[in-house]
Design a protein around this motif. Structure first.
Motif, mmCIF file in Angstrom:
data_model
loop_
_atom_site.group_PDB
_atom_site.id
_atom_site.type_symbol
_atom_site.label_atom_id
_atom_site.label_comp_id
_atom_site.label_asym_id
_atom_site.label_seq_id
_atom_site.Cartn_x
_atom_site.Cartn_y
_atom_site.Cartn_z
ATOM 1 N N CYS A 260 0.736 -1.065 -0.076
ATOM 2 C CA CYS A 260 -0.329 -0.293 -0.158
ATOM 3 C C CYS A 260 1.445 0.889 0.115
ATOM 4 N N GLU A 261 1.894 1.368 0.763
ATOM 5 C CA GLU A 261 2.855 2.403 0.737
ATOM 6 C C GLU A 261 3.491 3.076 -0.903
ATOM 7 N N ASN A 262 3.601 2.046 -1.905
ATOM 8 C CA ASN A 262 3.832 2.290 -3.337
ATOM 9 C C ASN A 262 2.613 2.704 -3.705
ATOM 10 N N PHE A 263 1.421 3.230 -3.874
ATOM 11 C CA PHE A 263 0.331 4.262 -3.708
ATOM 12 C C PHE A 263 0.045 5.297 -3.235
ATOM 13 N N VAL A 264 -0.213 6.347 -4.040
ATOM 14 C CA VAL A 264 -0.036 7.167 -3.927
ATOM 15 C C VAL A 264 -1.877 8.224 -4.340
ATOM 16 N N ASP A 265 -2.077 8.418 -3.846
ATOM 17 C CA ASP A 265 -3.507 8.676 -3.981
ATOM 18 C C ASP A 265 -3.037 10.078 -4.093
ATOM 19 N N VAL B 109 4.738 4.289 -7.519
ATOM 20 C CA VAL B 109 5.657 4.723 -6.838
ATOM 21 C C VAL B 109 7.075 3.687 -6.640
ATOM 22 N N ASP B 110 8.478 3.873 -6.375
ATOM 23 C CA ASP B 110 9.200 2.207 -6.221
ATOM 24 C C ASP B 110 9.229 1.395 -6.549
ATOM 25 N N PHE B 111 9.271 1.677 -7.772
ATOM 26 C CA PHE B 111 9.887 0.319 -9.255
ATOM 27 C C PHE B 111 11.190 -0.757 -9.303
ATOM 28 N N GLU B 112 11.673 -0.429 -7.796
ATOM 29 C CA GLU B 112 12.813 -1.073 -7.921
ATOM 30 C C GLU B 112 12.730 -2.486 -8.138
ATOM 31 N N TYR B 113 12.314 -3.019 -7.690
ATOM 32 C CA TYR B 113 11.633 -4.124 -8.210
ATOM 33 C C TYR B 113 11.041 -4.736 -9.218
ATOM 34 N N ALA B 114 10.741 -3.651 -9.951
ATOM 35 C CA ALA B 114 9.700 -4.100 -11.281
ATOM 36 C C ALA B 114 10.630 -4.541 -12.644
ATOM 37 N N ASP C 104 1.484 -9.604 -10.160
ATOM 38 C CA ASP C 104 1.027 -8.128 -9.124
ATOM 39 C C ASP C 104 -0.092 -8.545 -8.343
ATOM 40 N N VAL C 105 -1.060 -8.810 -9.494
ATOM 41 C CA VAL C 105 -2.897 -9.419 -8.704
ATOM 42 C C VAL C 105 -2.450 -9.931 -7.205
ATOM 43 N N ALA C 106 -2.085 -11.102 -7.361
ATOM 44 C CA ALA C 106 -2.238 -12.374 -6.170
ATOM 45 C C ALA C 106 -0.733 -11.765 -5.283
ATOM 46 N N ASP C 107 0.366 -10.467 -5.639
ATOM 47 C CA ASP C 107 0.914 -9.988 -4.396
ATOM 48 C C ASP C 107 0.015 -9.029 -3.919
ATOM 49 N N LEU C 108 -0.505 -8.329 -4.882
ATOM 50 C CA LEU C 108 -1.413 -6.987 -4.365
ATOM 51 C C LEU C 108 -2.675 -7.603 -3.237
#
Length: 132
Positions: free
Chosen positions: A44-49, A59-64, A72-76
């Protein structure tokens, strides 16, 4: 296989989890899907409203990387702590209102287990390296 090299112990059952992970890898590899750009860290910290613009920013694409998008769906789902009903709602939204196939749901289940393993090991490495 009992520790990370400096006395930091691996969790009990790690060997069995690693063997299970190999079986999961084989199952997923038997029916590969096309890869796509993925965030790979949807906590959740990587989603900015951005309330001013009405946009949700990631944000924070270091593991992209290039992955099966269902990772991504599962991890979310894991990171958000979704129950079965909310996860089903997420999957329907992801598939544009369509009901996901059993194979798609199965991939999500397998990826959720792998997310737990991945982030457990990530946490151990952070601890080992003195990163709180």
């Amino acid at each position: 296989l009992g520790e990370l090299g400096d006395g930091t112990a691996l969790p009990e059952g790690y060997g069995e989890a690693l063997a299970d992970a190999q079986a999961v890898r084989a199952a997923l590899s038997a029916r590969p899907l096309p890869v796509a750009p993925c965030h790979c860290d949807p906590l959740c910290e990587n989603f900015v409203d951005d309330a001013e613009s009405g946009a949700m920013r990631i944000v924070d694409f270091e593991y992209a990387g290039m992955c099966d998008p269902l990772w991504d769906v599962a991890d979310l789902s894991v990171e958000a702590g979704l129950d079965a009903a909310k996860e089903a709602e997420l999957l329907r939204a992801y598939f544009g209102g369509a009901t996901p196939t059993q194979e798609e749901v199965g991939r999500v289940v397998l990826y959720k287990a792998m997310c737990d393993l991945l982030w457990t090991l990530w946490g151990l490495l952070q601890h080992k390296n003195g990163n709180p």
